[in-house]
Design an enzyme around this catalytic site. Structure first.
Site, PDB file in Angstrom:
ATOM      1  N   GLU A  80       5.515  -8.998  -0.026  1.00  0.00           N
ATOM      2  CA  GLU A  80       4.420  -8.462   0.800  1.00  0.00           C
ATOM      3  C   GLU A  80       3.173  -8.206  -0.049  1.00  0.00           C
ATOM      4  O   GLU A  80       3.233  -8.230  -1.286  1.00  0.00           O
ATOM      5  CB  GLU A  80       4.857  -7.162   1.473  1.00  0.00           C
ATOM      6  CG  GLU A  80       5.278  -6.084   0.475  1.00  0.00           C
ATOM      7  CD  GLU A  80       4.968  -4.681   0.936  1.00  0.00           C
ATOM      8  OE1 GLU A  80       3.829  -4.435   1.394  1.00  0.00           O
ATOM      9  OE2 GLU A  80       5.858  -3.819   0.802  1.00  0.00           O
ATOM     10  N   LYS A  97      10.677   5.019   2.206  1.00  0.00           N
ATOM     11  CA  LYS A  97       9.935   5.900   1.315  1.00  0.00           C
ATOM     12  C   LYS A  97      10.289   7.365   1.579  1.00  0.00           C
ATOM     13  O   LYS A  97      10.387   7.791   2.723  1.00  0.00           O
ATOM     14  CB  LYS A  97       8.433   5.654   1.477  1.00  0.00           C
ATOM     15  CG  LYS A  97       8.001   4.401   0.708  1.00  0.00           C
ATOM     16  CD  LYS A  97       6.575   4.036   0.971  1.00  0.00           C
ATOM     17  CE  LYS A  97       6.379   3.777   2.417  1.00  0.00           C
ATOM     18  NZ  LYS A  97       6.253   2.493   2.931  1.00  0.00           N
TER      19      LYS A  97
HETATM   20  N1  PSU Z   1       6.721   0.234  -0.335  1.00  0.00           N
HETATM   21  C1  PSU Z   1       6.070   0.583  -1.468  1.00  0.00           C
HETATM   22  N2  PSU Z   1       4.724   0.749  -1.389  1.00  0.00           N
HETATM   23  C2  PSU Z   1       4.035   0.486  -0.238  1.00  0.00           C
HETATM   24  C3  PSU Z   1       4.721   0.085   0.933  1.00  0.00           C
HETATM   25  C4  PSU Z   1       6.077  -0.021   0.818  1.00  0.00           C
HETATM   26  O1  PSU Z   1       6.688   0.763  -2.511  1.00  0.00           O
HETATM   27  O2  PSU Z   1       2.822   0.571  -0.249  1.00  0.00           O
HETATM   28  C5  PSU Z   1       3.968  -0.282   2.212  1.00  0.00           C
HETATM   29  C6  PSU Z   1       4.733  -1.392   2.905  1.00  0.00           C
HETATM   30  O3  PSU Z   1       3.851  -2.477   3.071  1.00  0.00           O
HETATM   31  C7  PSU Z   1       5.136  -0.807   4.238  1.00  0.00           C
HETATM   32  C8  PSU Z   1       4.023   0.160   4.494  1.00  0.00           C
HETATM   33  O4  PSU Z   1       5.271  -1.778   5.226  1.00  0.00           O
HETATM   34  O5  PSU Z   1       3.814   0.742   3.195  1.00  0.00           O
HETATM   35  C9  PSU Z   1       4.381   1.154   5.574  1.00  0.00           C
HETATM   36  O6  PSU Z   1       3.220   1.731   6.068  1.00  0.00           O
HETATM   37  P1  PSU Z   1       3.246   2.569   7.436  1.00  0.00           P
HETATM   38  O7  PSU Z   1       4.078   3.787   7.153  1.00  0.00           O
HETATM   39  O8  PSU Z   1       1.815   2.883   7.727  1.00  0.00           O
HETATM   40  O9  PSU Z   1       3.859   1.684   8.486  1.00  0.00           O
END
Ligand code: PSU
Ligand code: MN
Length: 305
Positions: free
Chosen positions: A27, A159
């Site tokens: 990604e 996360k």
């Molecule tokens: N994992 C990481 N760092 C990130 C992300 C994931 O170690 O920055 C990103 C991924 O792209 C994931 C996004 O899809 O954060 C999720 O964001 P949100 O909670 O706004 O959906």
């Protein structure tokens, strides 16, 4: 396979897919919004190197001038890592970015959508999005994308800034099997343990692929989530991690940060609060995940298991 006119599958990826050689998707939101410069560029290129070391072709996904690129070049990765105003593209944003000719980095959800369209079956990331704490209505678009996309997704769990029990339940409800790679617990991203179970412990890429193929043969179209704990040497102490997350979330609340900005804001705060330790853990787990994803991509390209 017919590829839409706005999608460019770059030559190395195209050739690997045509030859049935292993490919793994990466990604770009983690590059544009998840990690500080210059770690973001170094890490992105390093993950590609790790994959290549196993004979796996990396396919870093992003959108440039409305063109969906499967297999960004190093210069394009650098652009997403440094240019101001790069959008964060989840599934709902994709058509807008394409139709309006925008630049954007793809989240887990966005990458799942595009990598699947390109015919890729393995995707490596850091941590998936999930249900946000104290905002049960802020559910990451990553979760429905996992429920609807047949892909093996390698990650370190969700996360730690999220409501992990609620996220774990969501995956269960939506038929996403969670396979612990040499672990019996769902990792908490910065730390190896969350107290939450996995659906099965697996010890090899071969086992992962066997389960994934059977999963899709049953007719289910959901992802198979492979969770890998962060390396012990770089993982955060669980008490330190929890305190830091609580502090970062309080800061976000006070500054009224929400929506797509919340995750990058909190990750950024954590780097500051932990004096860089959360960044080291994040980088280490991304690298480890690339090693695991590479082996899975090789195994799935060998055909029937
Ligand atoms: N994992 C990481 N760092 C990130 C992300 C994931 O170690 O920055 C990103 C991924 O792209 C994931 C996004 O899809 O954060 C999720 O964001 P949100 O909670 O706004 O959906
Ligand atoms: Mn969100």
């Amino acid at each position: 396979m017919s590829v839409p006119p706005w999608m460019e599958i770059r030559a190395p990826v195209q050739e690997a897919l045509a030859a049935g050689s292993p490919v793994a998707a990466l990604e770009s939101t983690v590059i544009a919004h998840g990690l500080p410069h210059p770690h973001n560029i170094e890490l992105a290129l390093d993950m590609e190197r790790i994959l290549r070391g196993y004979g796996v072709t990396p396919a870093t996904v992003g959108v440039l001038d409305g063109r969906v690129c499967i297999g960004l070049t190093p210069a394009e990765i650098e652009h997403l890592a440094t240019a101001p105003g790069i959008r964060k593209l989840s599934r709902r944003d994709m058509a807008i970015a394409i139709a309006q000719g925008l630049d954007g980095a793809t989240t887990v959800a966005g990458t799942l959508l595009l990598a699947h369209l390109a015919g890729i079956r393995v995707f490596c990331t850091g941590g998936i999005g999930g249900v946000h704490r104290s905002h049960p209505h802020d559910v990451s678009g990553d979760l429905p994308a996992l429920a609807e996309t047949p892909m093996i997704v390698v990650c370190a769990g969700a996360k730690a800034i999220l409501d992990l029990p609620a996220t774990r339940e969501w995956l269960e409800t939506h038929a996403v099997p969670v396979l612990g790679y040499d672990t019996d617990e769902f990792p908490a991203f910065f730390t190896p343990r969350s107290g939450l179970p996995v659906d099965s412990v697996v010890y090899s890429a071969e086992e992962v692929v066997r389960i994934a193929l059977r999963h899709w043969e049953t007719g289910l179209r959901s992802a198979v989530l492979v969770v890998v704990p962060p390396p012990a040497e770089e993982a955060l102490d669980p008490v330190v991690a929890e305190e830091a997350v609580a502090q970062a979330l309080a800061e976000a609340e006070e500054r009224r940060v929400h929506g797509w900005e919340l995750t990058p804001f909190v990750l950024d705060q954590l780097v500051e609060i932990t004096a860089g330790a959360s960044l080291r853990a994040n980088l280490a787990l991304l690298r480890r995940n690339a090693h695991v994803a590479a082996q899975i991509a090789k195994q799935i390209s060998r055909g029937r298991t």
